[in-house]
Design a protein around this motif. Structure first.
Motif, PDB file in Angstrom:
ATOM      1  N   ARG A 152       0.856  -1.185   0.000  1.00  0.00           N
ATOM      2  CA  ARG A 152       0.000   0.000   0.000  1.00  0.00           C
ATOM      3  C   ARG A 152       0.888   1.230   0.000  1.00  0.00           C
ATOM      4  NH1 ARG A 152      -4.010  -0.733   4.846  1.00  0.00           N
ATOM      5  NH2 ARG A 152      -2.017  -0.993   5.921  1.00  0.00           N
ATOM      6  N   ASP A 180     -14.327   8.134  -1.512  1.00  0.00           N
ATOM      7  CA  ASP A 180     -13.406   7.828  -0.414  1.00  0.00           C
ATOM      8  C   ASP A 180     -13.270   6.329  -0.203  1.00  0.00           C
ATOM      9  OD1 ASP A 180     -16.134   7.927   0.425  1.00  0.00           O
ATOM     10  OD2 ASP A 180     -15.495   7.992   2.523  1.00  0.00           O
ATOM     11  N   GLN A 181     -14.384   5.603  -0.291  1.00  0.00           N
ATOM     12  CA  GLN A 181     -14.342   4.158  -0.096  1.00  0.00           C
ATOM     13  C   GLN A 181     -13.635   3.447  -1.242  1.00  0.00           C
ATOM     14  OE1 GLN A 181     -15.219   2.675   2.740  1.00  0.00           O
ATOM     15  NE2 GLN A 181     -15.651   4.731   3.519  1.00  0.00           N
ATOM     16  N   ARG A 185      -9.905   3.839  -0.826  1.00  0.00           N
ATOM     17  CA  ARG A 185      -9.385   2.897   0.163  1.00  0.00           C
ATOM     18  C   ARG A 185      -9.171   1.518  -0.472  1.00  0.00           C
ATOM     19  NH1 ARG A 185      -9.957   4.949   5.329  1.00  0.00           N
ATOM     20  NH2 ARG A 185     -11.394   6.714   5.521  1.00  0.00           N
ATOM     21  N   GLU A 186     -10.118   1.107  -1.292  1.00  0.00           N
ATOM     22  CA  GLU A 186      -9.994  -0.187  -1.956  1.00  0.00           C
ATOM     23  C   GLU A 186      -8.830  -0.175  -2.946  1.00  0.00           C
ATOM     24  OE1 GLU A 186     -12.734  -3.387  -4.479  1.00  0.00           O
ATOM     25  OE2 GLU A 186     -13.594  -1.466  -3.847  1.00  0.00           O
ATOM     26  N   PHE A 223      -6.148   1.645  -2.770  1.00  0.00           N
ATOM     27  CA  PHE A 223      -4.941   1.641  -1.935  1.00  0.00           C
ATOM     28  C   PHE A 223      -4.602   0.223  -1.502  1.00  0.00           C
ATOM     29  CE2 PHE A 223      -3.128   2.677   2.432  1.00  0.00           C
ATOM     30  CZ  PHE A 223      -1.921   3.169   1.963  1.00  0.00           C
ATOM     31  N   ASP A 224      -5.589  -0.509  -1.044  1.00  0.00           N
ATOM     32  CA  ASP A 224      -5.375  -1.881  -0.591  1.00  0.00           C
ATOM     33  C   ASP A 224      -4.961  -2.806  -1.736  1.00  0.00           C
ATOM     34  OD1 ASP A 224      -5.955  -1.272   2.036  1.00  0.00           O
ATOM     35  OD2 ASP A 224      -8.067  -1.849   1.890  1.00  0.00           O
ATOM     36  N   TRP A 237      -4.776  12.311   2.391  1.00  0.00           N
ATOM     37  CA  TRP A 237      -4.473  10.910   2.718  1.00  0.00           C
ATOM     38  C   TRP A 237      -4.243  10.683   4.209  1.00  0.00           C
ATOM     39  CZ3 TRP A 237      -6.095   9.202  -1.524  1.00  0.00           C
ATOM     40  CH2 TRP A 237      -5.736   9.744  -2.753  1.00  0.00           C
ATOM     41  N   GLU A 257      -4.505  11.482   8.573  1.00  0.00           N
ATOM     42  CA  GLU A 257      -5.572  11.583   9.572  1.00  0.00           C
ATOM     43  C   GLU A 257      -6.018  13.027   9.761  1.00  0.00           C
ATOM     44  OE1 GLU A 257      -4.953   8.856  13.152  1.00  0.00           O
ATOM     45  OE2 GLU A 257      -2.931   8.997  12.311  1.00  0.00           O
ATOM     46  N   LEU A 259      -8.598  10.870   5.148  1.00  0.00           N
ATOM     47  CA  LEU A 259      -8.912   9.456   4.923  1.00  0.00           C
ATOM     48  C   LEU A 259      -8.175   8.536   5.882  1.00  0.00           C
ATOM     49  CD1 LEU A 259      -9.106   9.143   1.035  1.00  0.00           C
ATOM     50  CD2 LEU A 259     -10.848   9.845   2.681  1.00  0.00           C
ATOM     51  N   LEU A 279      -5.285   7.135   5.582  1.00  0.00           N
ATOM     52  CA  LEU A 279      -4.462   6.096   4.966  1.00  0.00           C
ATOM     53  C   LEU A 279      -2.996   6.244   5.350  1.00  0.00           C
ATOM     54  CD1 LEU A 279      -6.041   6.012   1.386  1.00  0.00           C
ATOM     55  CD2 LEU A 279      -6.692   4.718   3.427  1.00  0.00           C
TER      56      LEU A 279
END
Length: 251
Positions: A7, A112-113, A116-117, A119-120, A135, A137, A154, A156
């Motif tokens: 990631r 946003d979701q 995240r996917e 990124f993973d 990206w 906090e 997000l 990440l």
């Protein structure tokens, strides 16, 4: 057994929108192990400004890549198509503008979701200014006018981000004060010209196109450089060289 993707994300203190050369853009593309990476520009923070989009396309059209743009203010993809499109990219490059507005619009559209996917799954996420802030906090921002802290992002990248650390008056002092007071967690301050690559949340490379520019790690503490209730540690950056400059636009 299927290998788990690394990631990765990159914070940029420059690129096609601010620099005459293409050093940081070349560095970003060099992180992708494919001859013609698919690069999607996301200009949400600027309100999908047409001139910003044209600037990206002009900069990347001559590179060995497949550039594209995701516009949300004139969205033409349904949820499934949007997800498929973003997950097919090798690089997602987020532009600058208003960080708070960027996050709100992404959440309204479910982007946003999907990010995240992506990124993973190993898609490289990167961006400049608001596109770097998003990206983490939390971040240091002028989204509300005066410089302030935004305890939102997000998440990440653990901690906080401050862009333009040396490039805008008041940035350094305001960010240091926010970290010292606990309004923002410890984080990374990016000078203009710097690029920072994180893999699984850990800094793995720091580069710069500007001699002397560095990345800073800023943490709460009493005895760091300059005092002020924070510990500020400069991270040396490798100097990028060798990339040709693009011709200046004609007046």
């Amino acid at each position: 057994m299927t290998a788990i993707a690394e990631r990765r994300l990159a914070l940029l203190g420059g690129g096609f929108s601010t620099d005459e050369d293409d050093l940081l853009d070349g560095w970003v593309l060099g992180q992708v192990g494919t001859p013609r990476p698919r690069v999607c520009f996301v200009p949400t923070a600027s309100g999908d400004a047409p001139a910003y989009i044209e600037q990206f396309l002009a900069a990347y059209a001559s590179r060995s890549c497949e550039p594209s743009v995701l516009q949300l203010f004139r969205r033409n993809l349904d949820d499934d198509a949007l997800r498929t499109f973003l997950l097919s990219q090798d690089v997602i490059y987020v532009g600058g503008g208003n960080t708070a507005n960027l996050l709100a619009v992404w959440r309204a559209h479910g982007v946003d979701q999907v990010l995240r996917e992506a990124f993973d799954r190993g898609v490289l996420l990167c961006g400049i200014s608001a596109g770097a802030n998003c990206w983490a906090e939390g971040s240091h921002t002028d989204s509300f006018g005066p410089l302030t802290h935004l305890a939102d992002g997000l998440g990440l990248l653990p901690g906080s981000v401050c862009p333009h650390y040396d490039g805008e008056p008041g940035r350094r002092a305001s960010y240091r004060a926010a970290v010292a007071a606990g309004a923002l967690p410890a984080g990374w301050a990016v000078e203009d010209g710097v690029g920072a690559l994180f893999t699984d949340g850990v800094l793995t490379e720091a580069v710069t196109r500007t001699p002397g520019a560095v990345l800073y790690r800023v943490e709460p503490g009493g005895g760091g450089s300059g005092g002020g209730g924070v510990e500020e540690r400069a991270v040396p950056c490798r100097l990028l060289t060798g990339s040709s400059r693009r011709p200046a636009p004609q007046a």
